[in-house]
Each structure stands twice: as structure tokens, then as C-alpha cells.
Design a protein around this motif. Sequence first.
Motif, mmCIF file in Angstrom:
data_model
loop_
_atom_site.group_PDB
_atom_site.id
_atom_site.type_symbol
_atom_site.label_atom_id
_atom_site.label_comp_id
_atom_site.label_asym_id
_atom_site.label_seq_id
_atom_site.Cartn_x
_atom_site.Cartn_y
_atom_site.Cartn_z
ATOM 1 N N ASP A 1 -6.114 3.328 -3.748
ATOM 2 C CA ASP A 1 -5.773 2.125 -2.990
ATOM 3 C C ASP A 1 -7.069 1.360 -2.728
ATOM 4 O OD1 ASP A 1 -5.102 0.240 -1.122
ATOM 5 O OD2 ASP A 1 -4.034 1.614 0.220
ATOM 6 N N THR B 1 -7.351 -0.984 0.558
ATOM 7 C CA THR B 1 -7.610 -0.278 1.828
ATOM 8 C C THR B 1 -9.016 0.308 1.820
ATOM 9 O OG1 THR B 1 -5.250 0.195 2.057
ATOM 10 C CG2 THR B 1 -6.760 1.526 3.379
ATOM 11 N N GLN C 1 -0.203 -6.347 4.692
ATOM 12 C CA GLN C 1 0.278 -5.486 3.596
ATOM 13 C C GLN C 1 1.790 -5.254 3.698
ATOM 14 O OE1 GLN C 1 -1.141 -4.661 0.973
ATOM 15 N NE2 GLN C 1 -3.351 -4.504 1.280
ATOM 16 N N ILE D 1 0.858 -1.192 0.000
ATOM 17 C CA ILE D 1 0.000 0.000 0.000
ATOM 18 C C ILE D 1 0.900 1.249 0.000
ATOM 19 C CG2 ILE D 1 -2.017 -1.066 1.090
ATOM 20 C CD1 ILE D 1 -1.023 -0.076 3.777
#
Length: 171
Positions: A113, A116, A64, A2
Motif C-alpha cells: 500500500d 499509506t 480513502q 486501501i
Amino acid sequence: MIPNTVAESLTKQMNLEFQAFYKYLAISSYCESKSLTGFAKWFGAQSEEEKVHAMKIYKYLLDQDQEIKLLPLTEPKAHFTSIKDAVATALENEKIVTKSICELMGVAIKENDYATHSFLKWFIDEQVEEEANVRNMLDQVTLVGDSGQGILMLDREFGARQGDKEEKESE
Ligand code: FEO
């Protein structure tokens, strides 16, 4: 992976959830000190829930491949003028958490993203429920005012809180 901006915001949110755990624990201890054992139980359960929120983010960061940074906690307010003051403090805290989650979602969207974004949807929904629960409690405490009998009745009612969220999550 991320983006760094998202990882940093998630780390701050994780800290805020641990801080919420601490704040609710302080409110629970205040209630206990006033022999309001039902409210103490409710806020104790809420503090545990906040820890679960923090740990969800902790696990997501690890998934992540991010480093876990456990930031310092600040001393929570532990003295209140009344149960109403304590509940109002809890509601203010929930509003802070909601604002922060929404800002975090904004960062994830800006960075495209999607993972997320998907992860945070649960928190957005959860905050609506959490704010509503505490607002409802504040309304009821306000309604009974200075009536000791009314407060004791509410204390019994809120003390009956079960592991409602746990049951819901296991469905
Ligand atoms: Fe995890 Fe009540 O915010």
C-alpha cells in the motif's frame, strides 16, 4: 482504496492518538493542580497536537473512502507521585505510539500500500521528535531532582513553548 487490514490498523492508530490527547490532558490537569503552570501549558499544547495527529488519520481515512469508527477512550492516569512521574508516563506513552506507528507501517508495506506508506512517513519522523522532546524534559526534571527552585525554573522554561509545530508545519 486501501486494504481492509490497513484501514483497521489506521483506525486503531487514530484511537491511540485520541487516547494520547486524553492522556496529555490528564497530565496537564495534574500539573495545573500543582501550580506548575508552565508544564501544564506544555502538556496542554501537546494534547492539542495529539488531536491534530488523530485528525490527520481521520481525514486520510475519509480521503480513502473508509468509514470512520470512533472507538471508546479509556480513563487516563491522572494521579502522579511527582512531576518526574508524570513526565516518565508521557515518555512511556510516546514509546507505545512509536511502536504502533512502526507496526502500522509494516502492515502497509506488507500489503504493498504505497499511498499509506507515503502518508505514514510524516508520523515516523514526528515520533522521533516527540520522543526526543519528552526524553529531554525527563532528563532535565531528573537532573534538578527534589529542588523546588530547579522545578520552578524548568516550569518557566517549558511554559515558554510557542506554537512551534504549527510554525514548522506552515513553512
Ligand atoms: Fe501522536 Fe505523541 O504521538
